[in-house]
Design a protein around this motif. Structure first.
Motif, short mmCIF file in Angstrom:
data_model
loop_
_atom_site.label_atom_id
_atom_site.label_comp_id
_atom_site.label_asym_id
_atom_site.label_seq_id
_atom_site.Cartn_x
_atom_site.Cartn_y
_atom_site.Cartn_z
N ASP A 152 0.85 -1.21 0.00
CA ASP A 152 0.00 0.00 0.00
C ASP A 152 0.88 1.25 0.00
OD1 ASP A 152 -2.30 -1.56 0.24
OD2 ASP A 152 -2.37 -1.36 2.43
N ILE A 153 1.89 1.24 0.88
CA ILE A 153 2.76 2.41 1.04
C ILE A 153 3.52 2.68 -0.25
CG2 ILE A 153 4.82 3.26 2.25
CD1 ILE A 153 3.68 1.63 4.73
N ARG A 154 4.04 1.62 -0.85
CA ARG A 154 4.79 1.80 -2.11
C ARG A 154 3.88 2.33 -3.22
NH1 ARG A 154 9.99 0.09 -2.19
NH2 ARG A 154 10.69 -1.22 -0.48
N THR A 155 2.61 1.92 -3.21
CA THR A 155 1.65 2.42 -4.21
C THR A 155 1.43 3.92 -4.03
OG1 THR A 155 0.51 0.29 -4.33
CG2 THR A 155 -0.72 2.21 -5.08
N ILE A 156 1.25 4.34 -2.77
CA ILE A 156 1.06 5.78 -2.50
C ILE A 156 2.28 6.56 -2.95
CG2 ILE A 156 0.81 7.49 -0.65
CD1 ILE A 156 -0.78 5.27 0.90
N ILE A 157 3.47 6.07 -2.58
CA ILE A 157 4.72 6.77 -2.94
C ILE A 157 4.87 6.86 -4.46
CG2 ILE A 157 7.25 6.54 -2.90
CD1 ILE A 157 6.90 5.47 0.03
N SER A 158 4.47 5.78 -5.15
CA SER A 158 4.62 5.77 -6.62
C SER A 158 3.74 6.82 -7.29
CB SER A 158 4.30 4.39 -7.18
OG SER A 158 2.89 4.14 -7.13
N LYS A 159 2.66 7.25 -6.60
CA LYS A 159 1.74 8.23 -7.19
C LYS A 159 2.16 9.66 -6.88
CE LYS A 159 -2.18 5.11 -7.31
NZ LYS A 159 -3.56 4.85 -7.01
N GLN A 160 3.16 9.83 -6.00
CA GLN A 160 3.62 11.17 -5.66
C GLN A 160 4.79 11.55 -6.57
OE1 GLN A 160 4.41 10.98 -1.36
NE2 GLN A 160 2.29 11.50 -0.93
N LEU A 161 5.01 12.85 -6.67
CA LEU A 161 6.15 13.35 -7.45
C LEU A 161 7.43 12.72 -6.91
CD1 LEU A 161 6.56 15.58 -9.69
CD2 LEU A 161 7.20 17.10 -7.82
N SER A 162 8.37 12.38 -7.80
CA SER A 162 9.59 11.69 -7.36
C SER A 162 10.40 12.55 -6.40
CB SER A 162 10.46 11.32 -8.57
OG SER A 162 11.10 12.48 -9.06
N GLU A 163 11.09 11.88 -5.48
CA GLU A 163 11.94 12.58 -4.51
C GLU A 163 13.02 13.38 -5.23
OE1 GLU A 163 11.33 12.53 -0.89
OE2 GLU A 163 9.58 12.08 -2.12
N GLU A 164 13.55 12.80 -6.32
CA GLU A 164 14.62 13.48 -7.08
C GLU A 164 14.14 14.84 -7.58
OE1 GLU A 164 15.40 9.28 -6.81
OE2 GLU A 164 13.64 10.32 -7.62
N GLU A 165 12.90 14.88 -8.10
CA GLU A 165 12.39 16.14 -8.62
C GLU A 165 12.13 17.14 -7.49
OE1 GLU A 165 9.10 18.03 -11.67
OE2 GLU A 165 9.42 15.86 -11.64
N LYS A 166 11.58 16.64 -6.37
CA LYS A 166 11.34 17.54 -5.22
C LYS A 166 12.65 18.16 -4.74
CE LYS A 166 7.16 15.43 -3.35
NZ LYS A 166 6.94 14.01 -3.20
N MET A 167 13.70 17.33 -4.62
CA MET A 167 14.99 17.83 -4.15
C MET A 167 15.58 18.85 -5.14
SD MET A 167 15.22 16.29 -1.30
CE MET A 167 13.57 15.64 -1.07
N ALA A 168 15.43 18.53 -6.43
CA ALA A 168 16.00 19.42 -7.46
C ALA A 168 15.31 20.78 -7.46
CB ALA A 168 15.87 18.76 -8.83
#
Length: 200
Positions: A152-168
């Motif tokens: 479930d958690i991995r599904t939620i994370i997969s639907k959010q903007l990637s961490e790489e893009e947020k950090m950038a």
């Protein structure tokens, strides 16, 4: 007034970081709780939600049936986008009104998971992204959300903007990996924001 955003994916600890700013006397706008408030109190949005989901959108007590709406939108990207297009503009307006109530403060914080997806970043002067490694996030969420599985958690994370893009896209990064202390990072940012605010 200087407006600072805090964002990051589920389980990174955005709320912990925001709470530390609050302890320093900085007003914090919690987008998630304010979105719930707006959906209950904004008559035009309530009418839009009833039009979109039927009278079942609200129960007999007039409270939003979040489980019912989630069952419709969660696994349907088009319906989720439609839902967000109804709610997010009202939350942005609510934030603007809220900011006007805190004009005596050097700066304010807006905490939002969907900062970029909702275009809330356009209301922000500087952005903090909170970072935690994936394994740490999953461990935290399994402890916090007993009803969720790792899948479930991995599904939620997969639907959010990637961490790489947020950090950038962030101006500042707070690392919350259970190794580095958060308090010194927040105190350093607070000092920088006070200097930025006084320079404006």
């Amino acid at each position: 007034m200087l407006k600072i955003g805090i964002t990051g994916g589920i389980g990174v600890g955005k709320t912990v970081v925001a709470r530390m700013f609050k302890l320093l006397g900085i007003p914090v706008y919690d987008s998630d709780s304010r979105a719930k408030w707006v959906m209950h109190h904004d008559d035009s949005l309530k009418a839009d939600l009833i039009a979109a989901y039927g009278s079942q959108a609200f129960n007999e007590q007039g409270e939003l049936d979040r489980a019912y709406i989630a069952s419709i939108v969660f696994n349907n990207p088009e319906k989720l986008q439609r839902h967000n297009s109804l709610v997010h503009p009202h939350v942005r307006n609510d934030f603007e009104k809220w900011v006007k109530q805190h004009t005596g403060k050097p700066y304010v914080i807006k905490e939002a998971a969907l900062m970029y997806e909702s275009e809330a970043w356009k209301q922000i002067d500087k952005m903090i992204a909170v970072y935690a490694p994936m394994d740490v996030r999953i461990k935290r969420l399994l402890l916090r959300d007993k009803h969720r599985t790792e899948a479930d958690i991995r599904t939620i994370i997969s639907k959010q903007l990637s961490e790489e893009e947020k950090m950038a896209r962030a101006d500042y990064i707070v690392t919350n990996d259970d190794q580095r202390m958060i308090i010194p990072q927040v105190l350093s940012l607070h000092k920088q924001f006070l200097e930025l605010a006084s320079a404006n």
